[in-house]
Design a protein around this motif. Structure first.
Motif, mmCIF file in Angstrom:
data_model
loop_
_atom_site.group_PDB
_atom_site.id
_atom_site.type_symbol
_atom_site.label_atom_id
_atom_site.label_comp_id
_atom_site.label_asym_id
_atom_site.label_seq_id
_atom_site.Cartn_x
_atom_site.Cartn_y
_atom_site.Cartn_z
ATOM 1 N N ASP A 78 0.838 -1.194 0.000
ATOM 2 C CA ASP A 78 0.000 0.000 0.000
ATOM 3 C C ASP A 78 0.877 1.249 0.000
ATOM 4 O O ASP A 78 1.913 1.296 0.667
ATOM 5 C CB ASP A 78 -0.923 -0.011 1.219
ATOM 6 N N ARG A 79 0.467 2.246 -0.745
ATOM 7 C CA ARG A 79 1.188 3.518 -0.825
ATOM 8 C C ARG A 79 0.238 4.550 -1.404
ATOM 9 O O ARG A 79 -0.891 4.239 -1.788
ATOM 10 C CB ARG A 79 2.449 3.384 -1.682
ATOM 11 N N ALA A 80 0.699 5.800 -1.471
ATOM 12 C CA ALA A 80 -0.117 6.877 -2.035
ATOM 13 C C ALA A 80 -0.375 6.618 -3.523
ATOM 14 O O ALA A 80 0.436 5.971 -4.199
ATOM 15 C CB ALA A 80 0.598 8.214 -1.865
ATOM 16 N N PRO A 81 -1.493 7.114 -4.053
ATOM 17 C CA PRO A 81 -1.744 7.006 -5.494
ATOM 18 C C PRO A 81 -0.948 8.065 -6.258
ATOM 19 O O PRO A 81 -0.611 9.123 -5.712
ATOM 20 C CB PRO A 81 -3.249 7.278 -5.599
ATOM 21 N N PHE A 82 -0.666 7.766 -7.518
ATOM 22 C CA PHE A 82 0.059 8.708 -8.364
ATOM 23 C C PHE A 82 -0.718 8.924 -9.666
ATOM 24 O O PHE A 82 -1.489 8.079 -10.094
ATOM 25 C CB PHE A 82 1.468 8.180 -8.662
ATOM 26 N N SER A 83 -0.476 10.080 -10.288
ATOM 27 C CA SER A 83 -1.225 10.464 -11.479
ATOM 28 C C SER A 83 -0.715 9.716 -12.706
ATOM 29 O O SER A 83 0.430 9.899 -13.134
ATOM 30 C CB SER A 83 -1.105 11.972 -11.709
ATOM 31 N N ALA A 84 -1.570 8.854 -13.258
ATOM 32 C CA ALA A 84 -1.227 8.078 -14.444
ATOM 33 C C ALA A 84 -2.510 7.856 -15.242
ATOM 34 O O ALA A 84 -3.503 7.378 -14.699
ATOM 35 C CB ALA A 84 -0.596 6.742 -14.045
ATOM 36 N N ILE A 85 -2.476 8.195 -16.525
ATOM 37 C CA ILE A 85 -3.674 8.169 -17.364
ATOM 38 C C ILE A 85 -3.418 7.318 -18.600
ATOM 39 O O ILE A 85 -2.462 7.564 -19.345
ATOM 40 C CB ILE A 85 -4.064 9.600 -17.802
#
Length: 199
Positions: A78-85
């Motif tokens: 588990d970790r923070a989400p990151f911006s990926a599209i």
């Protein structure tokens, strides 16, 4: 004495696995370090507020979406989400762009909308010759994004269009896609490991 006869279907499966193993050995010797460097660079870019844009056609679209899902969600821990599209995933935008501007603009128009200087644009293609991905690469460079090409065997146009390239040496489209998935997982593992070293 018992004679084992190999059916054509079994032989084809064995041949596929043999080709994959041969390509995997080459990949392991020549490309693993590149995939790991890409993962570490993605961690630095996304942690600093950048984003990843990813695109591909067909099976490569699935690989692109697999990568973005691991970054927005998680790979292992588990970790923070990151911006990926994944640029193909918005069906309304995709169908409108193809209808209004033609198929070559499918990804390029979205890159012009979303890419910012320093973002990463990763383009996946088994052939390295898809015109919509080549147009996206040009749009990414114009936006000052870092363009990465994940392709099949070099040389190919998309590899030359990217700022960085990882070209898989495999004889079949299926084997290229299988090794692209290996590259995606190596990138994700390196991404997570690099997060622990960032300030």
């Amino acid at each position: 004495m018992t004679v084992t006869r190999t059916t054509p279907r079994t032989a084809a499966g064995t041949d596929h696995c043999d080709r994959l193993l041969a390509a995997l050995r080459t990949f392991r010797a020549e490309q693993v370090a590149t995939a790991q460097r890409w993962g570490a660079q993605l961690a630095a870019t996304l942690s600093a507020g950048g984003r990843l844009l990813a695109a591909g056609n067909g099976g490569s679209a699935a690989q692109a979406q697999h990568l973005t899902a691991e970054l927005v969600g998680r790979y292992r821990e588990d970790r923070a989400p990151f911006s990926a599209i994944a640029l193909h995933a918005d069906t309304s935008s995709c169908t409108a762009i193809v209808n209004d501007y033609g198929p070559d603009e499918l990804f390029a128009r979205q890159v012009r909308a979303h890419a910012r200087p320093g973002d990463v644009l990763i383009l996946l293609s088994t052939s390295g010759a898809s015109r919509n991905l080549l147009a996206a690469a040009a749009a990414g460079r114009a936006a000052a994004a870092d363009v990465w090409s994940l392709t099949g065997p070099a040389p190919n146009p998309l590899a030359e269009a990217g700022d960085r390239r990882l070209c898989v040496a495999a004889d079949s489209t299926a084997n290229v896609q299988e090794l692209h998935l290996v590259a995606v997982h190596l990138m994700c593992a390196a991404f997570d490991a690099a997060l622990d070293t960032l300030p």
